[in-house]
Design an enzyme around this catalytic site. Structure first.
Site: not given
Ligand code: GLA
Length: 394
Positions: A34, A37, A126, A128, A130, A162, A174
């Site tokens: 986590e 990226d 959380g 994703s 989006s 994004e 994501d």
């Molecule tokens: C969000 C961001 C990702 C990543 C996570 C944390 O989901 O969109 O790019 O940085 O947080 O791991």
């Protein structure tokens, strides 16, 4: 909602039957790795079988008119292909507008579409939602207009939406996890090289559960930006102290970090760097355990990851901590951790099959007693990326 209903909703809203394709794009969970990226580390996400569905019909003019069955009060949002404005103009449909904008800059889209969308991802969970809509739209645009986009291009364009259109400085995880999703597989992605391995989930005795905190999430984007800036600063200070010129925090190892402790202007920056470097090493070990089907070991890494996100990166909060602390007391839980950006959103747990109802009861009781409202729990499977489900299968 029955997916078949989406065809009828479309007909009612747009006064026209959609074509026979039901499009689907998943959400994602991140198993471990986590906030790595954007630090050049390795992440381990997978697409899930909750996501966003759409049906479409072609128009004769150059308007896109999009309706979401999740936001009926917002009505139909209009996007003029000749004048796509700023993202704020489109509310929830900004992800749709962004997709038409980034592809429209590369290819001529000759006519507009009527679109009806329905999502099974809980809002602001959380998971994703989006990126799920972005990739759904990129996939539809590619299919309808014959614009060739491979999975890597779709992931990159999703990130462009994004970063450049919505102004959110997120990494590639994501969009990549969704674009490359495969059934029963998690993806080990090296975000520095963009090399990846598909890791099949071989064990049928365990399953992943999502626990949505249901916490209202207002601060996420500013906190996320803040963490990213802290990482950039920590990297700059490490480079000065070591006389090096590395690009990412993940270019450093823990030993060098410890030897450089005196070089940081604040202990906060040391802790942020510690999480990143430690989590990267842990993720590589966890992927190796997962590949050998050593899921108890993998689960222990999940708990360790959460601890580091709590103490070193400080992105968890009382809600996520309550979930993981409760999970720790249950022997049928192999591991649990927050997933995604944090500050609310969702946690995931890896549990032995046959215990979901029991897990849900305990989790709801303990969480509500501490936090004051209930979380939502979902059994999820690792699933395919954007695809077309034929009408007969809907
Ligand atoms: C969000 C961001 C990702 C990543 C996570 C944390 O989901 O969109 O790019 O940085 O947080 O791991």
């Amino acid at each position: 909602m029955e997916h078949k209903m989406l065809f009828e909703v479309h007909n009612e809203i747009h006064q026209r039957m959609p074509n026979e394709n039901l499009y689907f794009s998943p959400g994602r969970i991140n198993l471990i790795g986590e906030h790595l990226d954007y630090n050049g580390g390795t992440v381990f996400p997978g697409a899930i079988n909750l996501g966003t569905y759409a049906v479409i019909s072609e128009r004769e003019d150059r308007m896109v008119r999009v309706y979401s069955h999740n936001f009926p009060d917002e009505g139909t949002v209009s996007i003029d292909l000749d004048h796509i404005g700023a993202s704020e103009e489109y509310g929830w449909a900004s992800y749709v507008a962004g997709a038409f904008k980034v592809v429209g800059e590369r290819a001529h889209l000759t006519y507009g579409l009527d679109i009806t969308i329905y999502g099974t991802l809980p809002n602001r969970s959380g998971l994703s939602s989006s990126a799920s809509i972005e990739l759904l739209m990129l996939y539809i645009i590619s299919d309808v207009y014959g614009v060739p986009l491979d999975r890597m291009e779709m992931a990159a364009l999703g990130r462009t939406i994004e970063n450049d259109y919505l102004g959110l400085p997120s990494g590639i995880m994501d969009q990549f996890a969704i674009a490359f999703g495969e059934s029963q597989s998690a993806i080990a992605l090296d975000c520095r090289t963009m090399e990846y391995d598909m890791c099949r989930y071989q064990d049928t005795s365990c399953e992943f559960v999502v626990i949505n905190t249901n916490k209202p999430r207002e601060l996420i984007s500013s906190e996320y930006k803040h963490r990213k800036t802290e990482c950039e600063q920590a990297l700059a200070e490490l480079n000065v102290f070591n006389g090096r010129n590395e690009t990412y925090l993940c270019d450093y190892d823990l030993e060098t970090l410890e030897a450089s402790k005196g070089g940081f202007s604040s202990s906060v920056l040391y802790r942020r760097a510690h999480h990143v470097i430690d989590e990267n090493a842990r993720t590589l070990s966890a992927i190796s355990a997962f590949s050998k089907n050593a899921l108890r070991t993998f689960g222990a890494y999940m708990f360790d990851s959460h601890d580091s996100l709590k103490k070193m990166y400080e992105v968890t909060g009382a809600e996520l901590d309550r979930i993981v602390d409760t999970a720790r007391t249950l022997d049928y839980v192999l591991g649990a951790r927050m997933t995604g950006a944090g500050f609310g959103g969702s946690a995931i747990a890896l549990i032995e099959k046959g215990h979901f109802e029991q897990f849900k009861t305990v989790m709801e009781r303990e969480y509500e007693a501490a936090i004051g409202y209930k979380p939502s729990l979902y059994q999820v499977g690792l699933s395919t990326g954007p695809t077309i489900i034929s009408k007969g299968d809907a």
